[in-house]
Design a protein around this motif. Structure first.
Motif, PDB file in Angstrom:
ATOM      1  N   SER A  59      72.064  19.195  24.181  1.00 54.53           N
ATOM      2  CA  SER A  59      71.444  19.049  22.713  1.00 54.53           C
ATOM      3  C   SER A  59      71.770  19.642  22.066  1.00 54.53           C
ATOM      4  CB  SER A  59      69.558  18.630  23.129  1.00 54.53           C
ATOM      5  OG  SER A  59      68.890  20.068  22.492  1.00 54.53           O
ATOM      6  N   ASP A  60      72.349  20.491  22.024  1.00 56.81           N
ATOM      7  CA  ASP A  60      72.722  21.810  21.058  1.00 56.81           C
ATOM      8  C   ASP A  60      74.406  21.981  21.448  1.00 56.81           C
ATOM      9  OD1 ASP A  60      73.883  24.493  20.098  1.00 56.81           O
ATOM     10  OD2 ASP A  60      72.396  24.233  19.162  1.00 56.81           O
ATOM     11  N   ALA A  61      74.756  20.990  19.800  1.00 53.06           N
ATOM     12  CA  ALA A  61      76.544  20.859  20.370  1.00 53.06           C
ATOM     13  C   ALA A  61      77.101  22.121  20.303  1.00 53.06           C
ATOM     14  CB  ALA A  61      77.188  20.356  18.802  1.00 53.06           C
ATOM     15  N   GLU A  62      77.128  23.011  20.095  1.00 53.16           N
ATOM     16  CA  GLU A  62      77.481  24.653  20.059  1.00 53.16           C
ATOM     17  C   GLU A  62      77.326  25.125  21.494  1.00 53.16           C
ATOM     18  OE1 GLU A  62      80.339  27.834  19.648  1.00 53.16           O
ATOM     19  OE2 GLU A  62      80.046  25.893  18.904  1.00 53.16           O
ATOM     20  N   LYS A  63      76.139  25.183  22.099  1.00 54.54           N
ATOM     21  CA  LYS A  63      76.262  25.509  23.682  1.00 54.54           C
ATOM     22  C   LYS A  63      76.231  24.589  24.328  1.00 54.54           C
ATOM     23  CE  LYS A  63      71.507  27.628  22.209  1.00 54.54           C
ATOM     24  NZ  LYS A  63      71.935  27.816  21.580  1.00 54.54           N
ATOM     25  N   ARG A  64      76.213  23.733  24.031  1.00 56.00           N
ATOM     26  CA  ARG A  64      76.817  22.616  25.355  1.00 56.00           C
ATOM     27  C   ARG A  64      78.841  22.350  25.607  1.00 56.00           C
ATOM     28  NH1 ARG A  64      76.291  15.468  24.575  1.00 56.00           N
ATOM     29  NH2 ARG A  64      78.424  14.955  26.805  1.00 56.00           N
ATOM     30  N   ARG A  65      79.198  22.755  24.135  1.00 55.46           N
ATOM     31  CA  ARG A  65      80.659  23.333  24.264  1.00 55.46           C
ATOM     32  C   ARG A  65      80.406  24.371  25.019  1.00 55.46           C
ATOM     33  NH1 ARG A  65      84.043  26.488  22.895  1.00 55.46           N
ATOM     34  NH2 ARG A  65      82.148  27.700  21.811  1.00 55.46           N
ATOM     35  N   GLN A  66      79.986  25.166  24.962  1.00 55.93           N
ATOM     36  CA  GLN A  66      80.471  26.486  25.916  1.00 55.93           C
ATOM     37  C   GLN A  66      79.653  25.411  27.428  1.00 55.93           C
ATOM     38  OE1 GLN A  66      77.954  30.139  24.432  1.00 55.93           O
ATOM     39  NE2 GLN A  66      78.192  29.468  22.383  1.00 55.93           N
ATOM     40  N   TYR A  67      79.120  25.339  27.767  1.00 50.79           N
ATOM     41  CA  TYR A  67      78.343  25.205  29.208  1.00 50.79           C
ATOM     42  C   TYR A  67      79.357  24.396  29.924  1.00 50.79           C
ATOM     43  CZ  TYR A  67      76.683  22.895  33.082  1.00 50.79           C
ATOM     44  OH  TYR A  67      75.710  22.462  34.573  1.00 50.79           O
ATOM     45  N   ASP A  68      80.324  23.529  29.485  1.00 51.12           N
ATOM     46  CA  ASP A  68      81.109  22.463  29.167  1.00 51.12           C
ATOM     47  C   ASP A  68      82.597  23.087  29.568  1.00 51.12           C
ATOM     48  OD1 ASP A  68      79.288  20.436  29.410  1.00 51.12           O
ATOM     49  OD2 ASP A  68      80.192  19.567  27.050  1.00 51.12           O
ATOM     50  N   GLN A  69      82.785  24.501  28.942  1.00 47.16           N
ATOM     51  CA  GLN A  69      83.440  25.149  29.560  1.00 47.16           C
ATOM     52  C   GLN A  69      83.646  26.139  30.712  1.00 47.16           C
ATOM     53  OE1 GLN A  69      84.946  27.355  25.552  1.00 47.16           O
ATOM     54  NE2 GLN A  69      86.795  27.712  27.068  1.00 47.16           N
ATOM     55  N   PHE A  70      82.611  26.894  30.482  1.00 43.40           N
ATOM     56  CA  PHE A  70      82.051  27.961  31.625  1.00 43.40           C
ATOM     57  C   PHE A  70      81.178  27.391  32.089  1.00 43.40           C
ATOM     58  CE2 PHE A  70      83.911  29.689  27.271  1.00 43.40           C
ATOM     59  CZ  PHE A  70      84.391  30.416  27.614  1.00 43.40           C
ATOM     60  N   GLY A  71      80.082  26.942  32.182  1.00 43.87           N
ATOM     61  CA  GLY A  71      79.036  26.106  33.207  1.00 43.87           C
ATOM     62  C   GLY A  71      78.157  27.506  33.228  1.00 43.87           C
ATOM     63  N   HIS A  72      76.836  27.538  33.834  1.00 40.83           N
ATOM     64  CA  HIS A  72      76.012  28.638  33.902  1.00 40.83           C
ATOM     65  C   HIS A  72      76.694  30.089  33.190  1.00 40.83           C
ATOM     66  CE1 HIS A  72      73.645  24.940  35.644  1.00 40.83           C
ATOM     67  NE2 HIS A  72      73.473  25.547  36.326  1.00 40.83           N
ATOM     68  N   ALA A  73      78.005  29.997  33.578  1.00 36.77           N
ATOM     69  CA  ALA A  73      78.690  31.695  33.252  1.00 36.77           C
ATOM     70  C   ALA A  73      77.859  31.800  32.235  1.00 36.77           C
ATOM     71  CB  ALA A  73      79.918  32.179  33.819  1.00 36.77           C
ATOM     72  N   ALA A  74      78.424  30.362  31.288  1.00 34.26           N
ATOM     73  CA  ALA A  74      78.005  30.999  29.966  1.00 34.26           C
ATOM     74  C   ALA A  74      77.173  31.859  29.089  1.00 34.26           C
ATOM     75  CB  ALA A  74      78.620  29.205  28.839  1.00 34.26           C
ATOM     76  N   PHE A  75      76.038  31.438  29.883  1.00 38.31           N
ATOM     77  CA  PHE A  75      74.628  32.254  29.432  1.00 38.31           C
ATOM     78  C   PHE A  75      74.086  33.299  30.725  1.00 38.31           C
ATOM     79  CE2 PHE A  75      75.084  27.412  28.440  1.00 38.31           C
ATOM     80  CZ  PHE A  75      75.110  28.082  27.207  1.00 38.31           C
ATOM     81  N   ASP A  76      75.211  33.944  31.061  1.00 36.11           N
ATOM     82  CA  ASP A  76      74.861  34.987  32.163  1.00 36.11           C
ATOM     83  C   ASP A  76      74.376  36.233  31.229  1.00 36.11           C
ATOM     84  OD1 ASP A  76      74.291  35.955  34.393  1.00 36.11           O
ATOM     85  OD2 ASP A  76      76.243  36.132  34.888  1.00 36.11           O
TER      86      ASP A  76
END
Length: 380
Positions: A59-76
């Motif tokens: 639901s967060d545009a920026e976090k979704r963009r990061q997730y689409d690019q790096f998957g769960h590793a974006a928030f590891d």
């Protein structure tokens, strides 16, 4: 991170899903698995946390963009539940709208509007005849309407006194409180229970209106019903609804029109349908017949040899348009040939001679075996 499911898979949406689709999917899952709806169910609690984490990211545009690019590793490596940091998020914004209808609005984060608010609309109905719907009419209805109290002038307070600022909410009409949730402390906003969102408390109520600020009176209102209105349609009368609050305008009065059935006519959109009986002689030889319409009786010339169920069109005899009463639909009439049920001997003899001259159908010899004759069959 290998044991964590894909966020899109968790919510059951495609990767190209828009915000509304993601929100709708989360709403269904949250209602289904929320701990308050499944007390003691650890599996439901796990699914609720999983869906909430997925929604917080997608639901967060920026976090979704990061997730689409790096998957769960974006928030590891970040803090919080399941490796995602919820601490910086206003969970009241997420849950307030989602659970507003589930928990009666107690967790809603929406702020109340203490400014002028328009009053609610009122609804009533009026019954009219078929002809009144076609040509329009004036009707008088009687109903109870609220008016500002003349004693307190709508304040609700006893003359000589005034409402005071609510001490609980400080005049804001809302109170803010925090509540422990699965993700930590959640900030919630709800309507003030003391002033009910008005921001003011009436210490001494007006004796005439009992603190409501309004007096209910029975009133008669004229309703202009336009030509061509149909059953179930409504007429809006401006400023005849509930009074507004904080100086807001009144609502409107919506009058639903109920059209009584007609014994002869039926309506479909702008057209009228009916049937008209004609005698056998007129059907065979032709002649003028009287047909009833909403404009009165008209004469229609029937052609010789007209068959029963023949449909004729009376142009411009239908329903007027609501936008332009000079434009009207048509009236379609089904002609039904009537067969006489009582004939004297002279009429019977005349009919026999007619039959002899036109085909002698009464004296046709039946063909076939005796069994067919006993059953009443006749053959040409």
């Amino acid at each position: 991170m290998a044991d964590k499911r894909d966020y899109y898979e968790v919510l059951g949406v495609d990767r190209g899903a828009d915000d509304a689709t993601i929100k709708s999917a989360y709403r269904k899952l949250a209602k289904k698995y929320h701990p308050d709806m499944n007390p003691g169910d650890t599996e439901a609690e796990k699914k609720f946390k999983e869906a909430s984490e997925a929604y917080a990211v997608l639901s967060d545009a920026e976090k979704r963009r990061q997730y689409d690019q790096f998957g769960h590793a974006a928030f590891d490596g970040s803090a919080g539940a399941g490796g995602f940091d919820f601490s910086g998020m206003d969970m009241g914004d997420i849950f307030g709208d989602i659970f507003g209808d589930l928990f009666g609005g107690g967790r809603s984060s929406r702020r109340a509007n203490n400014g002028p608010m328009r009053g609610a609309n009122l609804r009533t109905s009026v019954r009219i005849t078929f002809e009144e719907a076609i040509f329009g009419c004036e009707k008088e209805i009687e109903l109870t309407l609220k008016d500002n109290c003349s004693t307190c002038h709508g304040t609700g307070a006893k003359p000589g006194t005034s409402p005071v600022t609510c001490e609980k909410c400080g005049g804001k009409g809302q109170v803010v409180f925090t509540q422990q949730s699965l993700f930590g402390m959640v900030r919630n906003v709800q309507t003030c229970p003391d002033c009910h969102g008005t921001g003011q408390i009436i210490k001494e109520k007006c004796t005439d209106c009992h603190g409501t600020g309004y007096i209910a009176n029975r009133k008669k209102i004229q309703v202009s019903i336009p030509a061509g209105i149909d059953n179930g349609q409504s007429i809006r009368i401006r400023d005849k609804g509930e009074p507004g609050t904080n100086g807001g305008p009144r609502g409107d009065l919506m009058v639903e029109v109920v059209v009584s059935r007609h014994p002869i006519f039926q309506r479909q959109d702008a057209n009228i349908f009916s049937t008209a009986p004609i005698s056998f002689a007129v059907a065979a030889l032709g002649g003028d017949v009287k047909i009833s319409t909403v404009d009165g009786d008209v004469l229609y010339t029937v052609k010789p040899g007209t068959q029963t169920d023949t449909k004729v069109r009376l142009k411009g005899k239908g329903v007027p348009s609501l936008r332009n009463k000079d434009i009207r639909g048509d009236h379609y009439v089904t002609l039904v040939v009537q067969v006489p049920t009582k004939l004297n001997e002279d009429a019977k003899e005349a009919l026999r001679k007619f039959d002899e001259a036109s085909g002698n159908t009464l004296n046709q010899s039946p063909e076939g075996n005796e069994k067919s004759k006993r059953k009443g069959f006749k053959f040409k």
